[in-house]
Write a protein that holds these residues in place. Structure first.
Motif, PDB file in Angstrom:
ATOM      1  N   GLY A   1       0.664  -1.102   0.187  1.00 15.33           N
ATOM      2  CA  GLY A   1       0.080  -0.075  -0.138  1.00 15.33           C
ATOM      3  C   GLY A   1       0.883   1.379   0.084  1.00 15.33           C
ATOM      4  N   PHE A   2       2.039   1.117  -0.056  1.00 19.00           N
ATOM      5  CA  PHE A   2       2.846   2.481  -0.334  1.00 19.00           C
ATOM      6  C   PHE A   2       4.188   2.151  -0.737  1.00 19.00           C
TER       7      PHE A   2
ATOM      8  N   ALA B   1      19.282   7.247  -5.762  1.00 15.74           N
ATOM      9  CA  ALA B   1      17.914   7.300  -5.216  1.00 15.74           C
ATOM     10  C   ALA B   1      17.269   5.962  -5.962  1.00 15.74           C
ATOM     11  N   ILE B   2      16.714   5.058  -4.929  1.00 18.68           N
ATOM     12  CA  ILE B   2      16.025   4.012  -5.492  1.00 18.68           C
ATOM     13  C   ILE B   2      14.641   4.101  -4.991  1.00 18.68           C
ATOM     14  N   LEU B   3      13.566   3.985  -6.020  1.00 21.83           N
ATOM     15  CA  LEU B   3      12.273   3.994  -5.852  1.00 21.83           C
ATOM     16  C   LEU B   3      11.579   2.625  -5.951  1.00 21.83           C
ATOM     17  N   ILE B   4      11.099   2.179  -4.771  1.00 24.37           N
ATOM     18  CA  ILE B   4      10.586   0.798  -4.816  1.00 24.37           C
ATOM     19  C   ILE B   4       8.853   0.694  -4.684  1.00 24.37           C
ATOM     20  N   PRO B   5       8.485   0.483  -5.639  1.00 21.15           N
ATOM     21  CA  PRO B   5       6.771   0.421  -5.761  1.00 21.15           C
ATOM     22  C   PRO B   5       6.354  -0.358  -4.546  1.00 21.15           C
ATOM     23  N   PRO B   6       5.054  -0.368  -4.206  1.00 18.22           N
ATOM     24  CA  PRO B   6       4.290  -1.357  -3.423  1.00 18.22           C
ATOM     25  C   PRO B   6       4.457  -2.788  -4.026  1.00 18.22           C
TER      26      PRO B   6
ATOM     27  N   GLU C   1      29.995   0.078   4.688  1.00 21.49           N
ATOM     28  CA  GLU C   1      28.945   0.908   5.518  1.00 21.49           C
ATOM     29  C   GLU C   1      28.014   1.376   4.502  1.00 21.49           C
ATOM     30  N   LEU C   2      26.530   1.722   5.015  1.00 18.07           N
ATOM     31  CA  LEU C   2      25.751   2.155   4.144  1.00 18.07           C
ATOM     32  C   LEU C   2      24.856   2.944   4.725  1.00 18.07           C
ATOM     33  N   THR C   3      24.461   4.240   4.482  1.00 16.64           N
ATOM     34  CA  THR C   3      23.578   5.222   5.201  1.00 16.64           C
ATOM     35  C   THR C   3      22.660   5.824   4.329  1.00 16.64           C
ATOM     36  N   TYR C   4      21.244   5.686   4.439  1.00 16.52           N
ATOM     37  CA  TYR C   4      20.352   6.033   3.620  1.00 16.52           C
ATOM     38  C   TYR C   4      19.200   6.871   4.212  1.00 16.52           C
ATOM     39  N   LEU C   5      18.590   7.735   3.528  1.00 17.20           N
ATOM     40  CA  LEU C   5      17.519   8.136   3.869  1.00 17.20           C
ATOM     41  C   LEU C   5      16.194   7.261   3.468  1.00 17.20           C
ATOM     42  N   GLU C   6      15.327   6.748   4.224  1.00 22.39           N
ATOM     43  CA  GLU C   6      14.234   5.875   3.848  1.00 22.39           C
ATOM     44  C   GLU C   6      12.825   6.643   3.778  1.00 22.39           C
ATOM     45  N   VAL C   7      12.190   6.679   2.945  1.00 23.88           N
ATOM     46  CA  VAL C   7      10.991   7.581   2.946  1.00 23.88           C
ATOM     47  C   VAL C   7       9.709   6.543   2.523  1.00 23.88           C
ATOM     48  N   ARG C   8       8.732   6.555   3.154  1.00 29.36           N
ATOM     49  CA  ARG C   8       7.486   5.697   2.681  1.00 29.36           C
ATOM     50  C   ARG C   8       6.520   6.768   2.446  1.00 29.36           C
ATOM     51  N   PHE C   9       5.644   6.537   1.464  1.00 29.91           N
ATOM     52  CA  PHE C   9       4.478   7.351   1.134  1.00 29.91           C
ATOM     53  C   PHE C   9       3.697   6.789   0.161  1.00 29.91           C
ATOM     54  N   LYS C  10       2.279   7.315   0.106  1.00 30.88           N
ATOM     55  CA  LYS C  10       1.213   6.682  -0.676  1.00 30.88           C
ATOM     56  C   LYS C  10       1.541   7.774  -2.020  1.00 30.88           C
ATOM     57  N   THR C  11       1.346   7.252  -3.013  1.00 24.47           N
ATOM     58  CA  THR C  11       0.988   7.834  -4.168  1.00 24.47           C
ATOM     59  C   THR C  11      -0.382   7.593  -4.828  1.00 24.47           C
TER      60      THR C  11
END
Length: 105
Positions: A29-30, A73-78, A90-100
């Motif tokens: 769902g997101f 930037a990696i966009l991962i669909p629902p 090491e790997l540091t990343y910003l993770e944002v979950r949202f509804k389209t």
């Protein structure tokens, strides 16, 4: 290891990993966005998750493997399996979950 402050679907998080592993992710769902802040590694997306006696947490079969580095930037669909399978120190990343609008269908 993950550090997940305020881990909610609409709240951004900064995650830091020093090793790959764990269970593949899949979100219903997101959409999820990963923006690589530092480091690098390899993420697998798509395919399907399968479990076996040797991999009870599951592995991704038939996914696409992609190298990621600072600034990517990696966009991962629902409904899309995803997992970091290799971490370069090491790997540091910003993770944002949202509804389209498409996620609501």
């Amino acid at each position: 290891e993950f550090f997940r402050p305020n881990f909610w679907p609409n709240t951004p998080d900064i995650l830091h990993k020093t090793e790959a592993g764990g269970s593949p992710g899949i979100h219903h769902g997101f959409t999820e966005l990963h923006y690589i802040i530092s480091g690098g590694g390899t993420i697998v997306t798509g395919g399907r998750i399968e479990t076996s006696p040797g991999h009870p947490q599951g592995v991704i079969v038939g996914g696409k493997s992609q190298r990621v580095h600072k600034g990517d930037a990696i966009l991962i669909p629902p409904e899309t399996p995803h997992m970091y399978v290799k971490i370069d120190r090491e790997l540091t990343y910003l993770e944002v979950r949202f509804k389209t609008p498409d996620d609501a269908r």
